[in-house]
Design an enzyme around this catalytic site. Structure first.
Site, PDB file in Angstrom:
ATOM      1  N   TYR A  23       4.427 -13.510  -2.771  1.00 36.28           N
ATOM      2  CA  TYR A  23       3.226 -14.157  -2.232  1.00 36.28           C
ATOM      3  C   TYR A  23       3.295 -15.678  -2.236  1.00 36.28           C
ATOM      4  O   TYR A  23       2.382 -16.333  -1.733  1.00 36.28           O
ATOM      5  CB  TYR A  23       1.993 -13.709  -3.022  1.00 36.28           C
ATOM      6  CG  TYR A  23       1.838 -12.199  -3.048  1.00 36.28           C
ATOM      7  CD1 TYR A  23       1.593 -11.490  -1.879  1.00 36.28           C
ATOM      8  CD2 TYR A  23       1.956 -11.481  -4.232  1.00 36.28           C
ATOM      9  CE1 TYR A  23       1.473 -10.116  -1.891  1.00 36.28           C
ATOM     10  CE2 TYR A  23       1.831 -10.111  -4.259  1.00 36.28           C
ATOM     11  CZ  TYR A  23       1.589  -9.427  -3.081  1.00 36.28           C
ATOM     12  OH  TYR A  23       1.463  -8.069  -3.093  1.00 36.28           O
ATOM     13  N   ASN A  75      -7.060  -8.593   4.952  1.00 31.84           N
ATOM     14  CA  ASN A  75      -5.964  -8.284   4.057  1.00 31.84           C
ATOM     15  C   ASN A  75      -6.632  -7.509   2.933  1.00 31.84           C
ATOM     16  O   ASN A  75      -7.248  -8.093   2.048  1.00 31.84           O
ATOM     17  CB  ASN A  75      -5.279  -9.542   3.521  1.00 31.84           C
ATOM     18  CG  ASN A  75      -4.120  -9.213   2.602  1.00 31.84           C
ATOM     19  OD1 ASN A  75      -3.981  -8.085   2.153  1.00 31.84           O
ATOM     20  ND2 ASN A  75      -3.314 -10.216   2.315  1.00 31.84           N
ATOM     21  N   HIS A  81      -3.642   0.898   1.586  1.00 25.88           N
ATOM     22  CA  HIS A  81      -2.824   2.093   1.532  1.00 25.88           C
ATOM     23  C   HIS A  81      -3.603   3.371   1.242  1.00 25.88           C
ATOM     24  O   HIS A  81      -3.058   4.463   1.443  1.00 25.88           O
ATOM     25  CB  HIS A  81      -1.715   1.907   0.491  1.00 25.88           C
ATOM     26  CG  HIS A  81      -1.091   0.551   0.585  1.00 25.88           C
ATOM     27  ND1 HIS A  81      -0.375   0.131   1.693  1.00 25.88           N
ATOM     28  CD2 HIS A  81      -1.119  -0.516  -0.255  1.00 25.88           C
ATOM     29  CE1 HIS A  81       0.026  -1.121   1.514  1.00 25.88           C
ATOM     30  NE2 HIS A  81      -0.410  -1.533   0.333  1.00 25.88           N
ATOM     31  N   ASP A  88     -13.287   3.505   6.982  1.00 25.73           N
ATOM     32  CA  ASP A  88     -14.451   4.037   7.701  1.00 25.73           C
ATOM     33  C   ASP A  88     -15.498   2.955   7.955  1.00 25.73           C
ATOM     34  O   ASP A  88     -16.147   2.960   8.996  1.00 25.73           O
ATOM     35  CB  ASP A  88     -15.059   5.210   6.937  1.00 25.73           C
ATOM     36  CG  ASP A  88     -14.204   6.470   7.032  1.00 25.73           C
ATOM     37  OD1 ASP A  88     -13.232   6.482   7.816  1.00 25.73           O
ATOM     38  OD2 ASP A  88     -14.508   7.441   6.301  1.00 25.73           O
ATOM     39  N   HIS A 101      -1.012  -9.345   6.147  1.00 25.13           N
ATOM     40  CA  HIS A 101      -0.435  -9.278   4.800  1.00 25.13           C
ATOM     41  C   HIS A 101       0.496 -10.465   4.615  1.00 25.13           C
ATOM     42  O   HIS A 101       1.264 -10.811   5.523  1.00 25.13           O
ATOM     43  CB  HIS A 101       0.353  -7.979   4.598  1.00 25.13           C
ATOM     44  CG  HIS A 101      -0.495  -6.762   4.744  1.00 25.13           C
ATOM     45  ND1 HIS A 101      -1.333  -6.339   3.745  1.00 25.13           N
ATOM     46  CD2 HIS A 101      -0.669  -5.919   5.787  1.00 25.13           C
ATOM     47  CE1 HIS A 101      -1.988  -5.263   4.167  1.00 25.13           C
ATOM     48  NE2 HIS A 101      -1.607  -4.993   5.398  1.00 25.13           N
ATOM     49  N   MET A 102       0.434 -11.069   3.455  1.00 28.50           N
ATOM     50  CA  MET A 102       1.318 -12.188   3.133  1.00 28.50           C
ATOM     51  C   MET A 102       2.777 -11.721   3.073  1.00 28.50           C
ATOM     52  O   MET A 102       3.658 -12.388   3.591  1.00 28.50           O
ATOM     53  CB  MET A 102       0.928 -12.806   1.790  1.00 28.50           C
ATOM     54  CG  MET A 102      -0.455 -13.415   1.760  1.00 28.50           C
ATOM     55  SD  MET A 102      -0.455 -15.133   2.210  1.00 28.50           S
ATOM     56  CE  MET A 102       0.218 -15.868   0.723  1.00 28.50           C
ATOM     57  N   SER A 103       3.015 -10.595   2.422  1.00 29.86           N
ATOM     58  CA  SER A 103       4.375 -10.086   2.282  1.00 29.86           C
ATOM     59  C   SER A 103       4.643  -9.048   3.376  1.00 29.86           C
ATOM     60  O   SER A 103       3.718  -8.536   4.005  1.00 29.86           O
ATOM     61  CB  SER A 103       4.573  -9.453   0.896  1.00 29.86           C
ATOM     62  OG  SER A 103       3.798  -8.276   0.777  1.00 29.86           O
ATOM     63  N   ARG A 112       3.624   1.182  -0.057  1.00 31.45           N
ATOM     64  CA  ARG A 112       3.051   0.075   0.716  1.00 31.45           C
ATOM     65  C   ARG A 112       3.321   0.181   2.214  1.00 31.45           C
ATOM     66  O   ARG A 112       2.747  -0.558   3.003  1.00 31.45           O
ATOM     67  CB  ARG A 112       3.588  -1.260   0.206  1.00 31.45           C
ATOM     68  CG  ARG A 112       3.168  -1.589  -1.209  1.00 31.45           C
ATOM     69  CD  ARG A 112       3.599  -2.992  -1.597  1.00 31.45           C
ATOM     70  NE  ARG A 112       3.557  -3.194  -3.022  1.00 31.45           N
ATOM     71  CZ  ARG A 112       2.457  -3.519  -3.707  1.00 31.45           C
ATOM     72  NH1 ARG A 112       1.315  -3.685  -3.087  1.00 31.45           N
ATOM     73  NH2 ARG A 112       2.522  -3.684  -5.015  1.00 31.45           N
TER      74      ARG A 112
END
Length: 149
Positions: A23, A75, A81, A88, A101-103, A112
């Site tokens: 990150y 994010n 996951h 919903d 997502h940062m990664s 993931r």
């Protein structure tokens, strides 16, 4: 002025402290500052919201529906996951949703690789650090200008 909501999920308040290999060292406050600066350049309003409580995230998404926001960047952290509750709540929205997502979640642990949010999102941007958020905001702004189907 068009309004966009940026949602940061569980544990993301720990950016800058948590796992710098994935990150980096940028903090959530610094990420939000970068997002706000880009929003100003794009001529849109942005609100950033972070919580570690799933029900609070769902409530904020419900408010976004009532506010008729023009787009949502999310994010969701680990909720990505497995949280069908967050998924919903997002599905109620009529505005474009961009998952960020940062990664690169696809280059990490197997669990993931799956996103319950992905199928209802306009798209997913992952692996570019803070740039994932900035690219995501640009996409959300562009998508909000598209004619409704």
């Amino acid at each position: 002025m068009a309004k966009f909501l940026v949602l940061h999920g569980i544990n993301l308040n720990m950016f800058g402290k948590r796992d710098p290999a994935h990150y980096g060292t940028i903090t959530l406050a610094e990420i939000d500052d970068r997002i706000r600066a880009l929003a100003k350049d794009l001529g849109v309003e942005v609100e950033c919201f972070q919580t570690n409580i799933e029900g609070e995230m769902a409530e904020r998404i419900h408010r976004a529906h009532a506010e008729q926001v023009d787009g949502v960047l999310i994010n969701a952290g680990a909720w990505t996951h497995y949280s069908y509750g967050i998924r919903d709540a997002l599905a109620i929205l009529t505005a474009p949703i961009v998952e960020v997502h940062m990664s690169n979640i696809h280059a990490r642990e197997e669990f993931r690789h799956h996103s319950v949010i992905g199928p209802i999102a306009k798209g997913q941007i992952a692996g570019f650090g803070v740039e994932s958020y900035l690219l995501g905001l640009r996409v959300a702004v562009s998508a909000a200008k598209e004619p409704k189907k």
